[in-house]
Write a protein that holds these residues in place. Structure first.
Motif, PDB file in Angstrom:
ATOM      1  N   GLN A 172       0.762  -1.102  -0.095  1.00  0.00           N
ATOM      2  CA  GLN A 172       0.076  -0.014  -0.058  1.00  0.00           C
ATOM      3  C   GLN A 172       0.935   1.248   0.025  1.00  0.00           C
ATOM      4  OE1 GLN A 172      -3.396  -0.303   2.913  1.00  0.00           O
ATOM      5  NE2 GLN A 172      -3.648  -2.520   2.318  1.00  0.00           N
ATOM      6  N   LEU A 173       2.058   1.071  -0.415  1.00  0.00           N
ATOM      7  CA  LEU A 173       3.004   2.231  -0.559  1.00  0.00           C
ATOM      8  C   LEU A 173       3.179   2.867   0.703  1.00  0.00           C
ATOM      9  CD1 LEU A 173       1.719   3.486  -4.142  1.00  0.00           C
ATOM     10  CD2 LEU A 173       3.505   1.997  -3.555  1.00  0.00           C
ATOM     11  N   PRO A 175       6.136   3.081   2.683  1.00  0.00           N
ATOM     12  CA  PRO A 175       7.474   2.610   3.056  1.00  0.00           C
ATOM     13  C   PRO A 175       7.987   2.988   4.441  1.00  0.00           C
ATOM     14  CG  PRO A 175       7.616   4.433   1.541  1.00  0.00           C
ATOM     15  CD  PRO A 175       6.151   4.130   1.806  1.00  0.00           C
ATOM     16  N   GLU A 176       7.572   4.246   4.979  1.00  0.00           N
ATOM     17  CA  GLU A 176       7.865   4.536   6.459  1.00  0.00           C
ATOM     18  C   GLU A 176       7.332   3.512   7.319  1.00  0.00           C
ATOM     19  OE1 GLU A 176      10.064   6.780   7.569  1.00  0.00           O
ATOM     20  OE2 GLU A 176      10.565   7.057   5.487  1.00  0.00           O
ATOM     21  N   TRP A 177       6.053   3.050   7.241  1.00  0.00           N
ATOM     22  CA  TRP A 177       5.484   2.090   7.922  1.00  0.00           C
ATOM     23  C   TRP A 177       6.213   0.677   7.880  1.00  0.00           C
ATOM     24  CZ3 TRP A 177      -0.562   3.222   8.073  1.00  0.00           C
ATOM     25  CH2 TRP A 177      -0.507   4.705   8.580  1.00  0.00           C
ATOM     26  N   ALA A 178       6.658   0.478   6.744  1.00  0.00           N
ATOM     27  CA  ALA A 178       7.229  -1.044   6.424  1.00  0.00           C
ATOM     28  C   ALA A 178       8.563  -1.302   6.981  1.00  0.00           C
ATOM     29  CB  ALA A 178       7.125  -1.099   5.003  1.00  0.00           C
ATOM     30  N   ARG A 179       8.961  -0.415   7.597  1.00  0.00           N
ATOM     31  CA  ARG A 179      10.302  -0.535   8.019  1.00  0.00           C
ATOM     32  C   ARG A 179      10.482  -1.399   9.331  1.00  0.00           C
ATOM     33  NH1 ARG A 179      13.173   5.589   7.985  1.00  0.00           N
ATOM     34  NH2 ARG A 179      13.387   5.929   6.012  1.00  0.00           N
ATOM     35  N   THR A 180      11.289  -2.157   9.471  1.00  0.00           N
ATOM     36  CA  THR A 180      11.414  -3.121  10.693  1.00  0.00           C
ATOM     37  C   THR A 180      11.624  -2.524  11.844  1.00  0.00           C
ATOM     38  OG1 THR A 180      12.363  -4.830   9.119  1.00  0.00           O
ATOM     39  CG2 THR A 180      12.686  -5.260  11.451  1.00  0.00           C
ATOM     40  N   LEU A 181      10.636  -2.616  12.734  1.00  0.00           N
ATOM     41  CA  LEU A 181      10.908  -2.071  14.051  1.00  0.00           C
ATOM     42  C   LEU A 181      12.091  -2.752  14.976  1.00  0.00           C
ATOM     43  CD1 LEU A 181       7.069  -1.481  15.121  1.00  0.00           C
ATOM     44  CD2 LEU A 181       8.838  -0.027  14.043  1.00  0.00           C
ATOM     45  N   PRO A 182      12.787  -2.069  15.847  1.00  0.00           N
ATOM     46  CA  PRO A 182      13.641  -2.724  16.734  1.00  0.00           C
ATOM     47  C   PRO A 182      13.005  -3.780  17.486  1.00  0.00           C
ATOM     48  CG  PRO A 182      13.694  -0.234  16.676  1.00  0.00           C
ATOM     49  CD  PRO A 182      12.737  -0.479  16.147  1.00  0.00           C
ATOM     50  N   ALA A 183      13.634  -4.983  17.402  1.00  0.00           N
ATOM     51  CA  ALA A 183      13.211  -6.036  18.048  1.00  0.00           C
ATOM     52  C   ALA A 183      12.901  -5.987  19.569  1.00  0.00           C
ATOM     53  CB  ALA A 183      13.637  -7.332  17.999  1.00  0.00           C
ATOM     54  N   PRO A 184      11.857  -6.221  20.549  1.00  0.00           N
ATOM     55  CA  PRO A 184      11.901  -5.933  21.843  1.00  0.00           C
ATOM     56  C   PRO A 184      12.598  -7.144  22.465  1.00  0.00           C
ATOM     57  CG  PRO A 184      10.050  -7.075  20.986  1.00  0.00           C
ATOM     58  CD  PRO A 184      10.650  -6.654  20.026  1.00  0.00           C
ATOM     59  N   PRO A 185      12.849  -6.894  23.680  1.00  0.00           N
ATOM     60  CA  PRO A 185      13.631  -7.876  24.491  1.00  0.00           C
ATOM     61  C   PRO A 185      12.889  -9.568  24.352  1.00  0.00           C
ATOM     62  CG  PRO A 185      13.400  -6.037  25.765  1.00  0.00           C
ATOM     63  CD  PRO A 185      12.615  -5.722  24.615  1.00  0.00           C
ATOM     64  N   LYS A 186      13.578 -10.464  24.145  1.00  0.00           N
ATOM     65  CA  LYS A 186      13.045 -11.727  23.921  1.00  0.00           C
ATOM     66  C   LYS A 186      12.346 -12.173  25.277  1.00  0.00           C
ATOM     67  CE  LYS A 186      16.067 -14.048  20.624  1.00  0.00           C
ATOM     68  NZ  LYS A 186      16.937 -15.207  20.451  1.00  0.00           N
ATOM     69  N   PRO A 187      11.141 -12.851  25.164  1.00  0.00           N
ATOM     70  CA  PRO A 187      10.052 -12.941  26.276  1.00  0.00           C
ATOM     71  C   PRO A 187      10.844 -14.089  26.966  1.00  0.00           C
ATOM     72  CG  PRO A 187       8.979 -13.996  24.459  1.00  0.00           C
ATOM     73  CD  PRO A 187      10.182 -12.662  23.912  1.00  0.00           C
ATOM     74  N   MET A 188      10.806 -13.908  28.451  1.00  0.00           N
ATOM     75  CA  MET A 188      11.297 -14.994  29.315  1.00  0.00           C
ATOM     76  C   MET A 188      10.495 -16.003  29.397  1.00  0.00           C
ATOM     77  SD  MET A 188      14.447 -13.864  29.696  1.00  0.00           S
ATOM     78  CE  MET A 188      15.003 -14.655  31.367  1.00  0.00           C
ATOM     79  N   LYS A 189      10.801 -17.529  30.174  1.00  0.00           N
ATOM     80  CA  LYS A 189       9.965 -18.404  30.374  1.00  0.00           C
ATOM     81  C   LYS A 189       8.859 -17.822  31.468  1.00  0.00           C
ATOM     82  CE  LYS A 189      12.924 -22.329  28.969  1.00  0.00           C
ATOM     83  NZ  LYS A 189      13.709 -23.535  29.560  1.00  0.00           N
ATOM     84  N   ALA A 190       7.716 -18.171  31.231  1.00  0.00           N
ATOM     85  CA  ALA A 190       6.755 -17.832  32.134  1.00  0.00           C
ATOM     86  C   ALA A 190       5.981 -19.078  32.893  1.00  0.00           C
ATOM     87  CB  ALA A 190       5.885 -16.940  31.379  1.00  0.00           C
ATOM     88  N   GLY A 191       6.001 -20.297  32.317  1.00  0.00           N
ATOM     89  CA  GLY A 191       5.284 -21.265  32.707  1.00  0.00           C
ATOM     90  C   GLY A 191       5.906 -22.694  32.318  1.00  0.00           C
ATOM     91  N   GLN A 192       5.066 -23.742  32.145  1.00  0.00           N
ATOM     92  CA  GLN A 192       5.463 -24.931  31.990  1.00  0.00           C
ATOM     93  C   GLN A 192       4.903 -25.490  30.520  1.00  0.00           C
ATOM     94  OE1 GLN A 192       8.159 -26.489  33.525  1.00  0.00           O
ATOM     95  NE2 GLN A 192       8.241 -24.627  34.912  1.00  0.00           N
ATOM     96  N   SER A 193       4.156 -24.706  30.071  1.00  0.00           N
ATOM     97  CA  SER A 193       3.206 -25.142  28.908  1.00  0.00           C
ATOM     98  C   SER A 193       4.268 -25.194  27.421  1.00  0.00           C
ATOM     99  CB  SER A 193       1.838 -24.042  28.881  1.00  0.00           C
ATOM    100  OG  SER A 193       1.191 -24.233  29.774  1.00  0.00           O
ATOM    101  N   ILE A 194       3.606 -26.438  26.873  1.00  0.00           N
ATOM    102  CA  ILE A 194       4.296 -26.497  25.462  1.00  0.00           C
ATOM    103  C   ILE A 194       3.486 -26.147  24.609  1.00  0.00           C
ATOM    104  CG2 ILE A 194       5.246 -28.170  23.900  1.00  0.00           C
ATOM    105  CD1 ILE A 194       5.848 -29.975  26.382  1.00  0.00           C
ATOM    106  N   ALA A 195       3.747 -25.277  23.732  1.00  0.00           N
ATOM    107  CA  ALA A 195       2.716 -24.807  22.901  1.00  0.00           C
ATOM    108  C   ALA A 195       3.620 -24.281  21.206  1.00  0.00           C
ATOM    109  CB  ALA A 195       2.032 -23.237  23.214  1.00  0.00           C
TER     110      ALA A 195
END
Length: 387
Positions: A172-173, A175-195
């Motif tokens: 949809q033209l 380009p400013e919105w299509a730029r890759t945003l800085p990745a946030p910190p990786k989420p830490m383990k929060a429980g035991q569920s496998i998904a």
């Protein structure tokens, strides 16, 4: 297709009463970024509450990406679009509807996902659109589920939301919105569920969600419960259920009992006879309108998401389901399904299919034939899917 990920905490959310407060609370706590995808987005009381939370987040500096479907949300008011833009919310329509009567089959490829990711740390995935779930004062609220996800799986949810967002922005033209945003910190383990995250698109994941269902059905030992609002399975799916019933697995289907989309409703009934003959139990939810797309197998495997079991979801639309191997979530979902079966639904017996006026008895076959013709015209293999 992604792999199963350990270390998640999963919370099953029942209907809008659970989902919308949890969603708005997450938006209100956002400090970095928000991705929100929805097929439908109404500016009723619920939708406005979500909009106001998104605008408030944008005003405090949060990067807000809101993507809604160009057909499902085609009537989203221009006034609210302007207000969102003024507040700093980035709004895109996936495949905007430009020709209501166009025969271009690409317009059938919709963004049907209901996916939100906040700060890369919490995600929501399920079947609930952004609109009130009260259809009528006489009916129960629309029956549906979502899952709140904390833990490593959220990174994959964020990645898929960002990928679709950037693709739409480029097309949809913007380009400013299509730029890759800085990745946030990786989420830490929060429980035991496998998904795992199962998505359906028209590239590498064309059959990913259907394959997850088929693997679970083919390996089921004791019980399969599927609750699906729009149920018109293809050949492989139907025969997997029939084989499961043949080897002694209890197979229970909870389907829409009220007429929502008439053609699909009656076409689905065309399979009732063969299923009942094989020993598959069929119930129709009658307390209100059903929108759920969930399943539980052997009280351990479960899925919750946006994908119906019909040609639209399995062959055309972008969908997203969470698939879990977790006794707690699967058990909670199964318990709620059993309550719906016991108290809100009607069991269908073979004699029920022979009652009523003759034209109601032949409607399933007429509707089934029309669906096959429409699929063939669209080029999506009606005979191959429904034979």
């Amino acid at each position: 297709m992604t792999d199963f990920v350990r270390g998640n905490h999963l919370t099953l959310l029942y209907n809008g009463a659970d989902f919308f407060p949890a969603l708005i609370a997450a938006i209100e706590s956002a400090r970095r970024e928000i991705y929100l995808e929805s097929y439908l987005f109404e500016t009723d009381a619920v939708g406005i509450a979500v909009i106001e939370a998104l605008m408030a987040a944008a005003r405090r500096g949060v990067s807000v990406q809101m993507q809604i479907d160009g057909f499902g949300a085609r009537n989203f008011p221009a006034g609210w679009q302007a207000r969102l833009g003024d507040a700093g919310v980035r709004l895109l329509f996936f495949r905007p509807e430009v020709g209501r009567f166009s025969l271009n089959r690409q317009r059938l490829r919709r963004l049907h996902r209901k996916l939100t990711v906040v700060d890369g740390q919490v995600g929501f995935i399920g079947g609930i659109n952004i609109l009130s779930d009260v259809d009528s004062p006489e009916l129960a609220p629309r029956y549906d589920y979502s899952v709140r996800v904390n833990g490593p799986l959220v990174a994959q949810m964020r990645e898929t939301a960002d990928r679709v967002w950037r693709h739409t922005a480029w097309v949809q033209l913007q380009p400013e919105w299509a730029r890759t945003l800085p990745a946030p910190p990786k989420p830490m383990k929060a429980g035991q569920s496998i998904a795992k995250l199962a998505i359906r698109d028209n590239f590498r994941n064309r059959h990913a969600i259907e394959q997850e269902y088929l693997r679970a059905i083919e390996t089921a030992r004791d019980e399969i419960i599927i609750a699906n609002a729009y149920f018109l399975p293809g050949y492989r799916f139907r025969h997997a259920l029939l084989r499961a019933a043949e080897r002694g697995v209890s197979v229970v289907l909870l389907l829409q009992g009220r007429v929502d989309h008439a053609l699909l409703h009656y076409a689905s009934r065309g399979f009732y006879h063969s299923f009942l003959k094989a020993g598959i139990e069929i119930y129709e939810y009658r307390k209100g309108f059903m929108h759920a797309k969930v399943a539980v197998v052997d009280r351990y495997w479960a899925t919750v998401g946006s994908s119906n079991i019909d040609p639209f979801s399995l062959l055309l639309a972008r969908e997203a389901n969470i698939v879990v191997r977790d006794h707690d979530l699967a058990g909670a979902l199964r318990d709620d399904l059993q309550r719906r079966l016991d108290h809100d639904s009607v069991a269908i017996a073979p004699d029920d299919l022979r009652r009523g006026r003759w034209y109601f008895r032949i409607l399933p076959w007429i509707s089934h034939g029309i669906v096959r013709v429409l699929m063939a015209i669209s080029g999506y293999g009606g005979r191959r899917y429904l034979e």
